[in-house]
Design a protein around this motif. Sequence first.
Motif, PDB file in Angstrom:
ATOM      1  N   ARG A   1      -9.009  57.507 -32.925  1.00 51.27           N
ATOM      2  CA  ARG A   1      -7.611  57.416 -33.307  1.00 51.27           C
ATOM      3  C   ARG A   1      -7.095  58.816 -33.627  1.00 51.27           C
ATOM      4  NH1 ARG A   1      -5.124  53.975 -38.419  1.00 51.27           N
ATOM      5  NH2 ARG A   1      -2.958  54.553 -38.095  1.00 51.27           N
ATOM      6  N   GLY A   2      -5.915  59.148 -33.072  1.00 51.42           N
ATOM      7  CA  GLY A   2      -5.329  60.466 -33.254  1.00 51.42           C
ATOM      8  C   GLY A   2      -5.601  61.421 -32.117  1.00 51.42           C
ATOM      9  N   ASP A   3      -6.534  61.081 -31.203  1.00 50.87           N
ATOM     10  CA  ASP A   3      -6.824  61.951 -30.063  1.00 50.87           C
ATOM     11  C   ASP A   3      -5.724  61.835 -29.014  1.00 50.87           C
ATOM     12  OD1 ASP A   3      -9.105  62.529 -31.395  1.00 50.87           O
ATOM     13  OD2 ASP A   3     -10.471  61.550 -29.985  1.00 50.87           O
ATOM     14  N   THR A   4      -5.486  62.922 -28.316  1.00 51.64           N
ATOM     15  CA  THR A   4      -4.559  62.932 -27.186  1.00 51.64           C
ATOM     16  C   THR A   4      -5.361  62.787 -25.906  1.00 51.64           C
ATOM     17  OG1 THR A   4      -2.992  64.361 -28.361  1.00 51.64           O
ATOM     18  CG2 THR A   4      -2.785  64.225 -25.968  1.00 51.64           C
ATOM     19  N   ILE A   5      -5.057  61.755 -25.132  1.00 52.66           N
ATOM     20  CA  ILE A   5      -5.816  61.458 -23.932  1.00 52.66           C
ATOM     21  C   ILE A   5      -4.867  61.305 -22.751  1.00 52.66           C
ATOM     22  CG2 ILE A   5      -7.664  60.332 -25.227  1.00 52.66           C
ATOM     23  CD1 ILE A   5      -6.548  57.637 -24.303  1.00 52.66           C
ATOM     24  N   THR A   6      -5.421  61.464 -21.567  1.00 57.14           N
ATOM     25  CA  THR A   6      -4.706  61.217 -20.321  1.00 57.14           C
ATOM     26  C   THR A   6      -5.482  60.183 -19.528  1.00 57.14           C
ATOM     27  OG1 THR A   6      -3.756  63.437 -20.214  1.00 57.14           O
ATOM     28  CG2 THR A   6      -3.910  62.219 -18.150  1.00 57.14           C
TER      29      THR A   6
ATOM     30  N   ASN B   1      -9.774  47.681 -19.275  1.00 55.45           N
ATOM     31  CA  ASN B   1      -9.083  48.483 -18.259  1.00 55.45           C
ATOM     32  C   ASN B   1      -9.078  49.962 -18.619  1.00 55.45           C
ATOM     33  OD1 ASN B   1      -8.493  46.177 -16.768  1.00 55.45           O
ATOM     34  ND2 ASN B   1      -6.512  45.871 -17.751  1.00 55.45           N
ATOM     35  N   LEU B   2      -8.977  50.253 -19.913  1.00 51.65           N
ATOM     36  CA  LEU B   2      -8.931  51.648 -20.340  1.00 51.65           C
ATOM     37  C   LEU B   2     -10.253  52.362 -20.048  1.00 51.65           C
ATOM     38  CD1 LEU B   2      -7.131  53.738 -21.708  1.00 51.65           C
ATOM     39  CD2 LEU B   2      -8.075  53.037 -23.898  1.00 51.65           C
ATOM     40  N   LEU B   3     -11.364  51.675 -20.304  1.00 52.39           N
ATOM     41  CA  LEU B   3     -12.658  52.306 -20.055  1.00 52.39           C
ATOM     42  C   LEU B   3     -13.001  52.368 -18.572  1.00 52.39           C
ATOM     43  CD1 LEU B   3     -14.940  50.974 -22.932  1.00 52.39           C
ATOM     44  CD2 LEU B   3     -13.736  53.142 -22.755  1.00 52.39           C
ATOM     45  N   ASN B   4     -12.331  51.539 -17.759  1.00 53.87           N
ATOM     46  CA  ASN B   4     -12.567  51.593 -16.317  1.00 53.87           C
ATOM     47  C   ASN B   4     -11.847  52.757 -15.659  1.00 53.87           C
ATOM     48  OD1 ASN B   4     -14.277  49.374 -16.209  1.00 53.87           O
ATOM     49  ND2 ASN B   4     -12.608  47.915 -15.915  1.00 53.87           N
ATOM     50  N   MET B   5     -10.928  53.411 -16.389  1.00 54.43           N
ATOM     51  CA  MET B   5     -10.195  54.544 -15.851  1.00 54.43           C
ATOM     52  C   MET B   5     -10.920  55.852 -16.177  1.00 54.43           C
ATOM     53  SD  MET B   5      -6.269  53.634 -16.915  1.00 54.43           S
ATOM     54  CE  MET B   5      -5.522  52.046 -16.534  1.00 54.43           C
ATOM     55  N   GLN B   6     -10.548  56.891 -15.441  1.00 57.29           N
ATOM     56  CA  GLN B   6     -11.031  58.233 -15.772  1.00 57.29           C
ATOM     57  C   GLN B   6     -10.152  58.794 -16.882  1.00 57.29           C
ATOM     58  OE1 GLN B   6     -11.224  60.931 -12.492  1.00 57.29           O
ATOM     59  NE2 GLN B   6     -11.729  62.692 -13.745  1.00 57.29           N
ATOM     60  N   LEU B   7     -10.777  59.143 -18.005  1.00 58.84           N
ATOM     61  CA  LEU B   7     -10.053  59.603 -19.180  1.00 58.84           C
ATOM     62  C   LEU B   7     -10.225  61.103 -19.355  1.00 58.84           C
ATOM     63  CD1 LEU B   7     -10.976  56.839 -21.794  1.00 58.84           C
ATOM     64  CD2 LEU B   7      -8.892  57.003 -20.445  1.00 58.84           C
TER      65      LEU B   7
END
Length: 405
Positions: A218-223, A255-261
């Motif tokens: 929580r608080g991290d900036t992700i793409t 779905n979030l973990l299936n994406m490249q972060l």
Amino acid sequence: MSNNSISVADAAQNLSEKTGAIATQAQGWITNNGVDILIAAAIGIAIALALLGVRALGCRMVGRVTPGADPRWPILFAKVVAKTNLFFIVLCSAQLVAEHAETPPAILQAINFLFVIAATIQAAIWAREFILGYIQHRAGVDDEHSTLSSAMGIVRLLVTVALFAVAIVVILDNLGVNVTGLIAGLGIGGIAIGLAAQGIFSDLFAALSIIFDRPFRRGDTITFGTFTGTVEKIGLKSTRIRALNGEQVVVSNTNLLNMQLQNFAPLQQRRAVMLFGVTYQIAPDLMARIGQELKAIVERQPDASFDRCHAFQFGASSIDYELVFHVQGSDFTAFADVRQAVMIEMMRRFAELGIDFAYPTQVSFTAAPDGRLVMPYPHVRMLAEGECGNEEGAGSAGANGSDRG
């Protein structure tokens, strides 16, 4: 109806007879083995006091932990020890000294029976505390900015139900009950529940993967995908992310973990790559000097370190350069400030050195009557001026001739 009354009366009578027999055996055993019983009781009390001391030590270690601190392994084991039940301590001491002083089989059997129940329940409590403590150790869930604080309630419930269901099956099995049908029923029921709540459990296990793998907090900036934002809340089923434009994006954990972060929180430095071109009219000496000049400019900036600067190709209308440098820190605004300062200093220094930045240009050539390529404007002006001079000379000569004539 009468048969039921008779069977109940018979069972009550049998229980009364067994209780009386046990009491008679206990009275005779105490009378005949008084000294041995006192010795066994003293040893049992000593064992119980030792176990109580270990539990008190665990409670003291847990009490010294700062609320919200990340629990370390010694504290985790201290929390497990602090959950030791007094009933288990007493029965554990009794079990260890039960065979001393020729204990009657009936009393020994009762102690073994109660010890199995106490030990099974205590093992479930210890396992529950250890699993939940380990999850807290991995995710830091005691902190208000934890990874999965909102999901820990359901995690505690699932762990508790699973462990105590196993404990009940173990107790029934030790009592002589046939638990095969119960285990089969629990298995079928678990499969049915799993199929019905497949999506929920999928997101729950994805949430647990976030705990153990820690791709972000929580608080991290992700793409992810085409979105960039700050993680606001990680829940049981979904994660809420505040996008750069201000809207909230809700994505399921699976779905979030299936994406490249891309996670920018661990970023320690940012890399700047600047491409620029200079005109072909530059002198070779100035061309070789550009790298040193830019190195000096970059190193004058705060928290900036020069990497390299080289000419790498002859472009269509420029000699192309690549400048690479790094800026310490993860703040993008500070990085942008340094990059802008480097660009401004480049323009000032290039102006002092007489180096021109290139931009897309096109030069046209025309052919002379003999086929040679000539540049149009300078030569045309020179030719025109020469022709005009010749015409003026001829005119003046003619005029002079006329005058002389």
